[in-house]
Motif scaffolding. Structure first.
Motif, PDB file in Angstrom:
ATOM      1  N   VAL A 189       0.830  -1.199   0.000  1.00  0.00           N
ATOM      2  CA  VAL A 189       0.000   0.000   0.000  1.00  0.00           C
ATOM      3  C   VAL A 189       0.872   1.259   0.000  1.00  0.00           C
ATOM      4  O   VAL A 189       0.522   2.284   0.568  1.00  0.00           O
ATOM      5  CB  VAL A 189      -1.001   0.013   1.177  1.00  0.00           C
ATOM      6  N   ILE A 190       2.032   1.174  -0.620  1.00  0.00           N
ATOM      7  CA  ILE A 190       2.903   2.318  -0.856  1.00  0.00           C
ATOM      8  C   ILE A 190       2.812   2.602  -2.352  1.00  0.00           C
ATOM      9  O   ILE A 190       2.853   1.677  -3.157  1.00  0.00           O
ATOM     10  CB  ILE A 190       4.361   2.004  -0.451  1.00  0.00           C
ATOM     11  N   GLY A 191       2.701   3.854  -2.728  1.00  0.00           N
ATOM     12  CA  GLY A 191       2.534   4.210  -4.126  1.00  0.00           C
ATOM     13  C   GLY A 191       3.741   3.850  -4.990  1.00  0.00           C
ATOM     14  O   GLY A 191       4.872   3.766  -4.515  1.00  0.00           O
ATOM     15  N   ILE A 192       3.491   3.657  -6.263  1.00  0.00           N
ATOM     16  CA  ILE A 192       4.545   3.290  -7.205  1.00  0.00           C
ATOM     17  C   ILE A 192       5.602   4.389  -7.288  1.00  0.00           C
ATOM     18  O   ILE A 192       6.806   4.092  -7.330  1.00  0.00           O
ATOM     19  CB  ILE A 192       3.944   2.988  -8.595  1.00  0.00           C
ATOM     20  N   ASN A 193       5.184   5.648  -7.291  1.00  0.00           N
ATOM     21  CA  ASN A 193       6.159   6.746  -7.363  1.00  0.00           C
ATOM     22  C   ASN A 193       7.070   6.772  -6.139  1.00  0.00           C
ATOM     23  O   ASN A 193       8.270   7.014  -6.249  1.00  0.00           O
ATOM     24  CB  ASN A 193       5.466   8.092  -7.534  1.00  0.00           C
ATOM     25  N   LYS A 194       6.523   6.520  -4.969  1.00  0.00           N
ATOM     26  CA  LYS A 194       7.339   6.473  -3.748  1.00  0.00           C
ATOM     27  C   LYS A 194       8.297   5.284  -3.795  1.00  0.00           C
ATOM     28  O   LYS A 194       9.454   5.398  -3.392  1.00  0.00           O
ATOM     29  CB  LYS A 194       6.440   6.399  -2.501  1.00  0.00           C
TER      30      LYS A 194
ATOM     31  N   ILE B 126      10.479  -2.228   5.825  1.00  0.00           N
ATOM     32  CA  ILE B 126       9.227  -1.633   6.300  1.00  0.00           C
ATOM     33  C   ILE B 126       9.095  -1.768   7.815  1.00  0.00           C
ATOM     34  O   ILE B 126       8.660  -0.847   8.492  1.00  0.00           O
ATOM     35  CB  ILE B 126       8.015  -2.261   5.577  1.00  0.00           C
ATOM     36  N   GLU B 127       9.496  -2.912   8.361  1.00  0.00           N
ATOM     37  CA  GLU B 127       9.396  -3.129   9.807  1.00  0.00           C
ATOM     38  C   GLU B 127      10.298  -2.179  10.589  1.00  0.00           C
ATOM     39  O   GLU B 127       9.965  -1.788  11.700  1.00  0.00           O
ATOM     40  CB  GLU B 127       9.753  -4.572  10.145  1.00  0.00           C
ATOM     41  N   GLN B 128      11.423  -1.797  10.016  1.00  0.00           N
ATOM     42  CA  GLN B 128      12.389  -0.944  10.725  1.00  0.00           C
ATOM     43  C   GLN B 128      12.074   0.542  10.603  1.00  0.00           C
ATOM     44  O   GLN B 128      12.527   1.329  11.420  1.00  0.00           O
ATOM     45  CB  GLN B 128      13.803  -1.194  10.188  1.00  0.00           C
ATOM     46  N   GLU B 129      11.311   0.938   9.595  1.00  0.00           N
ATOM     47  CA  GLU B 129      11.046   2.345   9.343  1.00  0.00           C
ATOM     48  C   GLU B 129       9.887   2.862  10.206  1.00  0.00           C
ATOM     49  O   GLU B 129       8.930   2.158  10.454  1.00  0.00           O
ATOM     50  CB  GLU B 129      10.725   2.587   7.872  1.00  0.00           C
ATOM     51  N   TYR B 130      10.023   4.124  10.602  1.00  0.00           N
ATOM     52  CA  TYR B 130       8.949   4.782  11.338  1.00  0.00           C
ATOM     53  C   TYR B 130       8.004   5.467  10.372  1.00  0.00           C
ATOM     54  O   TYR B 130       6.789   5.418  10.532  1.00  0.00           O
ATOM     55  CB  TYR B 130       9.547   5.792  12.317  1.00  0.00           C
ATOM     56  N   SER B 131       8.563   6.136   9.372  1.00  0.00           N
ATOM     57  CA  SER B 131       7.766   6.779   8.345  1.00  0.00           C
ATOM     58  C   SER B 131       8.532   6.767   7.028  1.00  0.00           C
ATOM     59  O   SER B 131       9.748   6.683   7.008  1.00  0.00           O
ATOM     60  CB  SER B 131       7.413   8.222   8.720  1.00  0.00           C
ATOM     61  N   ILE B 132       7.779   6.842   5.953  1.00  0.00           N
ATOM     62  CA  ILE B 132       8.391   6.811   4.628  1.00  0.00           C
ATOM     63  C   ILE B 132       7.992   8.075   3.892  1.00  0.00           C
ATOM     64  O   ILE B 132       6.885   8.470   3.873  1.00  0.00           O
ATOM     65  CB  ILE B 132       7.951   5.571   3.831  1.00  0.00           C
TER      66      ILE B 132
END
Length: 64
Positions: free
Chosen positions: A22-27, A58-64
């Motif tokens: 559920v992360i956009g393709i551009n991101k 993804i598990e390690q990140e707080y925000s993207i």
């Protein structure tokens, strides 16, 4: 041709990774354009996402 579920694939296309996370393709393009990105696999000009390393990222990140 038998269709393999995303959860069983080791590498995902950007479209599959976007649906999976559920992360956009551009991101995803921005994240994988970095030279130090550990979860991208380049096959010529095509980029594939290494699913297991992507999950760890993804598990390690707080925000993207």
């Amino acid at each position: 041709m038998k269709k393999i579920p995303i959860c069983e694939k080791s590498n995902l296309t950007l479209k599959e990774a976007a649906a999976y996370s559920v992360i956009g393709i551009n991101k995803l393009r921005d994240l994988t354009s970095d030279r130090n990105c550990r979860f991208v696999l380049w096959v010529g000009n095509k980029r594939l996402i290494k699913r297991r390393l992507f999950d760890q990222f993804i598990e390690q990140e707080y925000s993207i």
